[in-house]
Design a protein around this motif. Structure first.
Motif, PDB file in Angstrom:
ATOM      1  N   VAL A 176     -18.081  43.200  32.180  1.00 48.17           N
ATOM      2  CA  VAL A 176     -18.961  43.145  31.711  1.00 48.17           C
ATOM      3  C   VAL A 176     -18.633  42.409  30.086  1.00 48.17           C
ATOM      4  N   LYS A 177     -19.298  41.470  29.083  1.00 51.69           N
ATOM      5  CA  LYS A 177     -19.055  41.489  27.819  1.00 51.69           C
ATOM      6  C   LYS A 177     -20.204  41.727  27.965  1.00 51.69           C
ATOM      7  N   ILE A 178     -20.314  43.022  26.912  1.00 50.74           N
ATOM      8  CA  ILE A 178     -21.637  43.269  26.116  1.00 50.74           C
ATOM      9  C   ILE A 178     -22.387  42.710  24.986  1.00 50.74           C
ATOM     10  N   ASN A 179     -23.669  42.290  25.515  1.00 56.34           N
ATOM     11  CA  ASN A 179     -24.421  41.984  24.182  1.00 56.34           C
ATOM     12  C   ASN A 179     -24.575  42.544  22.404  1.00 56.34           C
ATOM     13  N   PRO A 180     -24.371  41.745  21.730  1.00 57.38           N
ATOM     14  CA  PRO A 180     -24.460  42.538  20.691  1.00 57.38           C
ATOM     15  C   PRO A 180     -25.914  43.764  20.609  1.00 57.38           C
ATOM     16  N   ALA A 181     -25.169  44.302  19.862  1.00 61.69           N
ATOM     17  CA  ALA A 181     -26.925  45.051  19.250  1.00 61.69           C
ATOM     18  C   ALA A 181     -27.845  45.027  18.673  1.00 61.69           C
ATOM     19  N   GLU A 182     -29.155  44.897  18.342  1.00 59.86           N
ATOM     20  CA  GLU A 182     -29.578  44.498  17.284  1.00 59.86           C
ATOM     21  C   GLU A 182     -29.794  44.631  15.994  1.00 59.86           C
ATOM     22  N   GLU A 183     -29.319  44.113  15.501  1.00 56.91           N
ATOM     23  CA  GLU A 183     -29.833  44.605  13.642  1.00 56.91           C
ATOM     24  C   GLU A 183     -30.488  43.985  12.724  1.00 56.91           C
ATOM     25  N   LYS A 184     -31.538  43.673  13.508  1.00 55.18           N
ATOM     26  CA  LYS A 184     -33.096  43.988  12.782  1.00 55.18           C
ATOM     27  C   LYS A 184     -33.880  43.944  13.952  1.00 55.18           C
ATOM     28  N   THR A 185     -35.508  44.094  13.168  1.00 54.71           N
ATOM     29  CA  THR A 185     -36.708  44.059  13.931  1.00 54.71           C
ATOM     30  C   THR A 185     -37.111  43.034  14.549  1.00 54.71           C
ATOM     31  N   GLU A 186     -37.775  42.553  15.291  1.00 52.55           N
ATOM     32  CA  GLU A 186     -38.670  41.971  15.533  1.00 52.55           C
ATOM     33  C   GLU A 186     -39.339  41.358  14.028  1.00 52.55           C
ATOM     34  N   GLY A 187     -39.837  42.431  12.857  1.00 55.71           N
ATOM     35  CA  GLY A 187     -39.726  41.718  11.473  1.00 55.71           C
ATOM     36  C   GLY A 187     -39.240  41.521  10.701  1.00 55.71           C
ATOM     37  N   GLY A 188     -38.050  41.563  11.388  1.00 55.75           N
ATOM     38  CA  GLY A 188     -36.861  40.984  10.327  1.00 55.75           C
ATOM     39  C   GLY A 188     -36.641  42.049   9.194  1.00 55.75           C
ATOM     40  N   ILE A 189     -36.609  43.366   9.898  1.00 58.04           N
ATOM     41  CA  ILE A 189     -36.306  44.784   9.131  1.00 58.04           C
ATOM     42  C   ILE A 189     -34.854  44.843   9.758  1.00 58.04           C
ATOM     43  N   LEU A 190     -34.261  45.201   8.271  1.00 57.10           N
ATOM     44  CA  LEU A 190     -32.381  45.422   8.835  1.00 57.10           C
ATOM     45  C   LEU A 190     -32.507  46.583   9.621  1.00 57.10           C
ATOM     46  N   LEU A 191     -31.961  47.371  10.481  1.00 56.28           N
ATOM     47  CA  LEU A 191     -31.933  48.464  11.311  1.00 56.28           C
ATOM     48  C   LEU A 191     -30.361  49.302  10.783  1.00 56.28           C
ATOM     49  N   PRO A 192     -30.237  50.635  10.352  1.00 54.48           N
ATOM     50  CA  PRO A 192     -29.274  51.643  10.240  1.00 54.48           C
ATOM     51  C   PRO A 192     -28.161  51.307  11.626  1.00 54.48           C
ATOM     52  N   THR A 193     -27.132  51.524  11.685  1.00 54.51           N
ATOM     53  CA  THR A 193     -26.357  52.312  12.624  1.00 54.51           C
ATOM     54  C   THR A 193     -26.524  52.771  13.799  1.00 54.51           C
ATOM     55  N   THR A 194     -27.091  53.771  13.530  1.00 58.77           N
ATOM     56  CA  THR A 194     -28.152  55.089  13.873  1.00 58.77           C
ATOM     57  C   THR A 194     -29.118  54.599  14.619  1.00 58.77           C
ATOM     58  N   ALA A 195     -30.003  54.021  14.042  1.00 56.40           N
ATOM     59  CA  ALA A 195     -31.367  53.191  14.361  1.00 56.40           C
ATOM     60  C   ALA A 195     -31.332  51.238  15.911  1.00 56.40           C
ATOM     61  N   GLN A 196     -29.747  52.073  15.452  1.00 63.57           N
ATOM     62  CA  GLN A 196     -29.651  50.438  16.771  1.00 63.57           C
ATOM     63  C   GLN A 196     -30.157  50.819  18.257  1.00 63.57           C
ATOM     64  N   THR A 197     -30.946  49.774  18.312  1.00 67.90           N
ATOM     65  CA  THR A 197     -30.537  50.039  19.923  1.00 67.90           C
ATOM     66  C   THR A 197     -28.891  49.595  20.816  1.00 67.90           C
ATOM     67  N   LYS A 198     -28.794  50.553  21.448  1.00 69.93           N
ATOM     68  CA  LYS A 198     -27.371  50.870  22.664  1.00 69.93           C
ATOM     69  C   LYS A 198     -28.360  48.997  23.467  1.00 69.93           C
ATOM     70  N   PRO A 199     -26.917  48.472  22.843  1.00 70.70           N
ATOM     71  CA  PRO A 199     -27.241  47.206  24.454  1.00 70.70           C
ATOM     72  C   PRO A 199     -26.924  47.896  25.357  1.00 70.70           C
ATOM     73  N   GLN A 200     -28.048  46.939  26.328  1.00 64.04           N
ATOM     74  CA  GLN A 200     -28.320  47.593  28.307  1.00 64.04           C
ATOM     75  C   GLN A 200     -27.676  46.088  28.932  1.00 64.04           C
ATOM     76  N   GLY A 201     -27.392  44.638  28.072  1.00 66.85           N
ATOM     77  CA  GLY A 201     -27.470  43.849  28.623  1.00 66.85           C
ATOM     78  C   GLY A 201     -25.733  42.839  28.380  1.00 66.85           C
ATOM     79  N   GLY A 202     -25.380  41.913  29.158  1.00 65.45           N
ATOM     80  CA  GLY A 202     -23.908  41.190  29.619  1.00 65.45           C
ATOM     81  C   GLY A 202     -24.091  40.307  29.759  1.00 65.45           C
ATOM     82  N   GLU A 203     -22.820  40.372  30.238  1.00 63.33           N
ATOM     83  CA  GLU A 203     -22.135  38.698  31.346  1.00 63.33           C
ATOM     84  C   GLU A 203     -21.253  38.890  31.817  1.00 63.33           C
ATOM     85  N   VAL A 204     -21.176  39.503  33.374  1.00 56.72           N
ATOM     86  CA  VAL A 204     -20.244  38.995  33.730  1.00 56.72           C
ATOM     87  C   VAL A 204     -18.689  38.455  33.515  1.00 56.72           C
ATOM     88  N   VAL A 205     -17.946  38.903  33.538  1.00 51.88           N
ATOM     89  CA  VAL A 205     -16.617  37.859  33.336  1.00 51.88           C
ATOM     90  C   VAL A 205     -15.821  38.358  34.560  1.00 51.88           C
TER      91      VAL A 205
END
Length: 254
Positions: free
Chosen positions: A72-101
């Motif tokens: 699986v090719k992993i989707n990149p982690a979100e770097e911003k909240t829905e409100g546009g606030i930048l997230l530090p690396t430790t606060a980024q949500t671990k990706p749980q989605g991707g594309e089967v290759v």
């Protein structure tokens, strides 16, 4: 400074012990020209070129999963909240989605060959911390078992997810905002919901012969499930969803 000399006559085949199948006459030594200390440089001896050792990392152009494993090719982690606030690396949500290759050839259960149930190109959701991560072609990938795939995302909204195997997708009931006595509850004290409505179900687990066993619950059922089980998601409508195994559903409510 003394000069060191090494010449062919200083080495004799008589100095090499004899072993079974090895005769002194079969041993030959190339002539080596004299050299001086401190003046050793690259020389060619009968086609052998001595160079500085270099370790070259091999480059792989493809990865073929085996058995019931999927690449699986992993989707990149979100770097911003829905409100546009930048997230530090430790606060980024671990990706749980991707594309089967790439997919394996499947597995044998009983007398039946069970093929991988997800095609290449499918957008999937997988269990947290499943599989083995690796860097490939400049992107992060994951090799995991098919059973670690929660479902296939047919749209960008989690409510349209198609669960796999024995998994169930549930829309979580809203948490109670008041106690039985009428006191308002803060977010921190609200009881974690363990009740919801079944949105979609998988085709069921495999039996010992590799045949699917249909689940005993159906879409539309209101159910109670084990706390802290499964994988939680946030839908585009703001609702909470959870995907868990049917065995984590404790009861059907009516």
């Amino acid at each position: 400074m003394a000069t060191s000399h090494l010449t062919a006559p200083s080495i004799s085949s008589r100095m090499v012990p004899s072993y079974d199948g090895l005769k002194p006459s079969t041993v030959k030594f190339a002539s080596v020209a004299p050299f001086r200390d401190g003046s050793l440089r690259q020389r060619t001896f009968r086609g052998l070129v001595v160079r500085a050792a270099t370790v070259v990392t091999p480059k792989y152009t493809s990865i073929k999963p085996l058995g019931d494993r999927v690449l699986v090719k992993i989707n990149p982690a979100e770097e911003k909240t829905e409100g546009g606030i930048l997230l530090p690396t430790t606060a980024q949500t671990k990706p749980q989605g991707g594309e089967v290759v790439a997919v394996g050839e499947g597995r044998t259960v009983g007398n039946n060959k069970v093929e991988i149930g997800v095609p290449t190109g499918a957008k999937i959701v997988y269990s947290k911390y499943a599989g083995t991560e690796l860097e490939f072609n400049g992107s992060k990938h994951l090799v995991l078992k098919e059973d670690d795939i929660v479902g296939i995302l047919e749209t960008s909204d989690v409510k349209d997810m198609k669960p796999l195997n024995d998994r169930v997708l549930i829309k979580v009931a809203e948490a109670e905002e008041k106690t039985a006595g009428g006191l308002l509850l803060t977010e921190a004290t609200k009881e974690k919901p363990s009740v919801g409505m079944v949105i979609a179900i998988g085709p069921g687990p495999l039996d010992e012969q590799g045949n699917r066993k249909p689940l005993s619950i159906s879409p539309g059922n209101n159910v109670m499930y084990s706390k802290y089980a499964g994988n939680e998601f946030k839908g585009s409508d703001g609702s909470d969803y959870i995907a868990l195994r049917a065995s984590d559903v404790m009861a059907v409510l009516s």
